[in-house]
Motif scaffolding. Structure first.
Motif, PDB file in Angstrom:
ATOM      1  N   THR A  75       0.859  -1.178   0.000  1.00 31.35           N
ATOM      2  CA  THR A  75       0.000   0.000   0.000  1.00 31.35           C
ATOM      3  C   THR A  75       0.896   1.228   0.000  1.00 31.35           C
ATOM      4  OG1 THR A  75      -0.104   0.327   2.398  1.00 31.35           O
ATOM      5  CG2 THR A  75      -1.609  -1.302   1.452  1.00 31.35           C
ATOM      6  N   LYS A  76       0.297   2.387  -0.171  1.00 32.56           N
ATOM      7  CA  LYS A  76       1.062   3.634  -0.190  1.00 32.56           C
ATOM      8  C   LYS A  76       1.813   3.825   1.118  1.00 32.56           C
ATOM      9  CE  LYS A  76       0.552   8.612  -0.987  1.00 32.56           C
ATOM     10  NZ  LYS A  76      -0.401   9.704  -1.301  1.00 32.56           N
ATOM     11  N   LEU A  77       1.224   3.347   2.227  1.00 34.25           N
ATOM     12  CA  LEU A  77       1.850   3.533   3.532  1.00 34.25           C
ATOM     13  C   LEU A  77       2.903   2.464   3.838  1.00 34.25           C
ATOM     14  CD1 LEU A  77      -1.209   4.534   5.755  1.00 34.25           C
ATOM     15  CD2 LEU A  77       0.617   6.012   4.895  1.00 34.25           C
ATOM     16  N   CYS A  78       2.591   1.214   3.515  1.00 36.47           N
ATOM     17  CA  CYS A  78       3.511   0.154   3.938  1.00 36.47           C
ATOM     18  C   CYS A  78       4.733   0.028   3.041  1.00 36.47           C
ATOM     19  CB  CYS A  78       2.787  -1.191   4.060  1.00 36.47           C
ATOM     20  SG  CYS A  78       2.475  -2.042   2.494  1.00 36.47           S
ATOM     21  N   GLY A  80       7.039   2.146   2.013  1.00 38.54           N
ATOM     22  CA  GLY A  80       8.215   2.744   2.635  1.00 38.54           C
ATOM     23  C   GLY A  80       8.250   2.571   4.128  1.00 38.54           C
ATOM     24  N   GLY A  81       7.083   2.313   4.741  1.00 38.85           N
ATOM     25  CA  GLY A  81       7.016   2.216   6.193  1.00 38.85           C
ATOM     26  C   GLY A  81       7.339   0.851   6.751  1.00 38.85           C
ATOM     27  N   CYS A  82       7.490  -0.150   5.886  1.00 40.20           N
ATOM     28  CA  CYS A  82       7.752  -1.519   6.332  1.00 40.20           C
ATOM     29  C   CYS A  82       9.051  -1.597   7.137  1.00 40.20           C
ATOM     30  CB  CYS A  82       7.847  -2.435   5.115  1.00 40.20           C
ATOM     31  SG  CYS A  82       8.142  -4.170   5.525  1.00 40.20           S
ATOM     32  N   TYR A  83       9.032  -2.423   8.191  1.00 34.16           N
ATOM     33  CA  TYR A  83      10.243  -2.578   9.004  1.00 34.16           C
ATOM     34  C   TYR A  83      11.330  -3.351   8.257  1.00 34.16           C
ATOM     35  CZ  TYR A  83       8.039  -7.098  10.115  1.00 34.16           C
ATOM     36  OH  TYR A  83       7.429  -8.322  10.031  1.00 34.16           O
ATOM     37  N   ALA A  84      10.998  -3.883   7.060  1.00 30.20           N
ATOM     38  CA  ALA A  84      12.023  -4.545   6.248  1.00 30.20           C
ATOM     39  C   ALA A  84      13.122  -3.570   5.828  1.00 30.20           C
ATOM     40  CB  ALA A  84      11.386  -5.161   5.007  1.00 30.20           C
ATOM     41  N   HIS A  85      12.842  -2.270   5.932  1.00 28.71           N
ATOM     42  CA  HIS A  85      13.833  -1.254   5.571  1.00 28.71           C
ATOM     43  C   HIS A  85      14.657  -0.810   6.782  1.00 28.71           C
ATOM     44  CE1 HIS A  85      11.658  -1.116   1.843  1.00 28.71           C
ATOM     45  NE2 HIS A  85      10.602  -0.533   2.364  1.00 28.71           N
ATOM     46  N   ASP A  86      14.441  -1.445   7.924  1.00 28.75           N
ATOM     47  CA  ASP A  86      15.100  -1.016   9.158  1.00 28.75           C
ATOM     48  C   ASP A  86      16.231  -1.962   9.557  1.00 28.75           C
ATOM     49  OD1 ASP A  86      13.252   1.006   9.306  1.00 28.75           O
ATOM     50  OD2 ASP A  86      12.037   0.070  10.865  1.00 28.75           O
ATOM     51  N   PHE A 204      -4.718 -11.317   8.376  1.00 28.48           N
ATOM     52  CA  PHE A 204      -4.790 -10.470   7.197  1.00 28.48           C
ATOM     53  C   PHE A 204      -4.655  -9.016   7.616  1.00 28.48           C
ATOM     54  CE2 PHE A 204      -6.344  -8.249   3.539  1.00 28.48           C
ATOM     55  CZ  PHE A 204      -5.884  -9.023   2.485  1.00 28.48           C
ATOM     56  N   THR A 205      -3.687  -8.323   7.028  1.00 29.02           N
ATOM     57  CA  THR A 205      -3.286  -7.001   7.491  1.00 29.02           C
ATOM     58  C   THR A 205      -3.842  -5.876   6.623  1.00 29.02           C
ATOM     59  OG1 THR A 205      -1.198  -8.022   8.202  1.00 29.02           O
ATOM     60  CG2 THR A 205      -1.320  -5.631   8.226  1.00 29.02           C
ATOM     61  N   LEU A 206      -4.502  -4.935   7.283  1.00 30.51           N
ATOM     62  CA  LEU A 206      -4.986  -3.724   6.633  1.00 30.51           C
ATOM     63  C   LEU A 206      -4.224  -2.520   7.188  1.00 30.51           C
ATOM     64  CD1 LEU A 206      -8.835  -4.397   6.889  1.00 30.51           C
ATOM     65  CD2 LEU A 206      -7.313  -4.957   4.984  1.00 30.51           C
TER      66      LEU A 206
END
Length: 292
Positions: A75-78, A80-86, A204-206
């Protein structure tokens, strides 16, 4: 680092943030093409790919599977916001491991019966180690807290991207563990309905910009929520407050927040908070689970 920086020029950080998913997906795709195009015998290629650890093991995530982020439908939020980038999830070793696992999963999904049998045979020892690790976690539980052993899919990426591989892998876990280890998946993917309800506990994640995806959730799924910006939902059974390495956002809105993501939490693990809500099955009608 630039995308997560609190001291960099805001405009630069925002631009970097919007590129995170695209850059990660391109990198993973290039790694997978390099695997496919390596001038080696197919058997030698598989020997090398299965040499490492298929499953991951960490205090925070437990026994889990890492896949490439390019398998996601973000989604537009996840994105760049995913913790996979941390931090550790963005290190070269983590990215390579995800790409390798994804290559295996995609070859299985598209392969004939002979190739699937060969990959399943090579996965056997890894599944055995994953089961052993999942069971060993139960030895560290304290203060009367109990739960079943489980493997978490997917720590990063989407195993639902390859649903036939997902179901066959879950069946291997079930068979080799004698039904003592559960397979738990977190997913945003439209193909979640193809997961076998007898094999999977589905979360299931929203998030605030993807609530229309609720129609993608299987009837047996638990609805959970990525509370980006701290915005929670009362319709979700669990809300995960946005958190990164040095920050945990305060909740605003109704709904149950994951205790490990609360700003005041003293432990950042599920077991440390004696919480198993995400890891128990919903009932056949998809209603809320008992209060854990």
């Amino acid at each position: 680092m630039l995308a997560r920086s609190k001291t960099a020029v805001p405009d630069l950080s925002e631009r970097a943030h919007t590129l995170l998913f695209r850059v990660r997906a391109i990198l993973e795709g290039n790694l997978q093409r390099a695997i496919s195009q390596a001038p080696v015998n197919p058997s030698v290629r598989l020997d090398a790919l299965f040499e490492g650890s298929f499953f991951g093991f960490s205090k925070k995530q437990g026994t889990s599977l890492r896949l490439p982020l390019r398998t996601c439908t973000p989604t537009k939020l996840c994105a760049g916001g995913c913790y996979a980038h941390d931090v550790l999830d963005a290190t070269p070793a983590a990215v390579v491991r995800g790409a390798i696992n994804g290559w295996i999963a995609e070859r299985y999904e598209s392969g004939d019966q002979e190739l699937r049998a060969e990959l399943a045979n090579r996965l056997g020892p890894h599944v055995k180690r994953g089961i052993k690790s999942a069971k060993s976690e139960l030895k560290n539980l304290s203060d009367g807290f109990t739960r079943r052993a489980f493997i978490r899919f997917s720590h990063v990426g989407e195993i639902v991207y390859t649903p036939n591989f997902a179901n066959d892998l879950a069946r291997m876990v079930q068979d080799q563990s004698g039904g003592d280890v559960d397979c738990v998946v977190y997913t945003r993917h439209k193909r979640a309905v193809e997961l076998d309800s007898d094999l999977w506990i589905v979360n299931f994640t929203l998030d605030p910009v993807s609530e229309d995806r609720k129609s993608w959730a299987p009837s047996h799924a638990r609805i959970v929520y990525s509370a980006f910006g701290g915005k929670t939902s009362s319709t979700a059974e669990v809300n995960f407050l946005e958190h990164h390495r040095h920050s945990h956002l305060t909740q605003f809105g109704d709904g149950r927040a994951c205790p490990a993501t609360l700003p005041q939490a003293t432990s950042r693990t599920c077991d440390g908070n004696q919480c198993k809500r995400c890891f128990v099955p919903t009932n056949l009608f998809g209603t809320r689970t008992p209060d854990y």
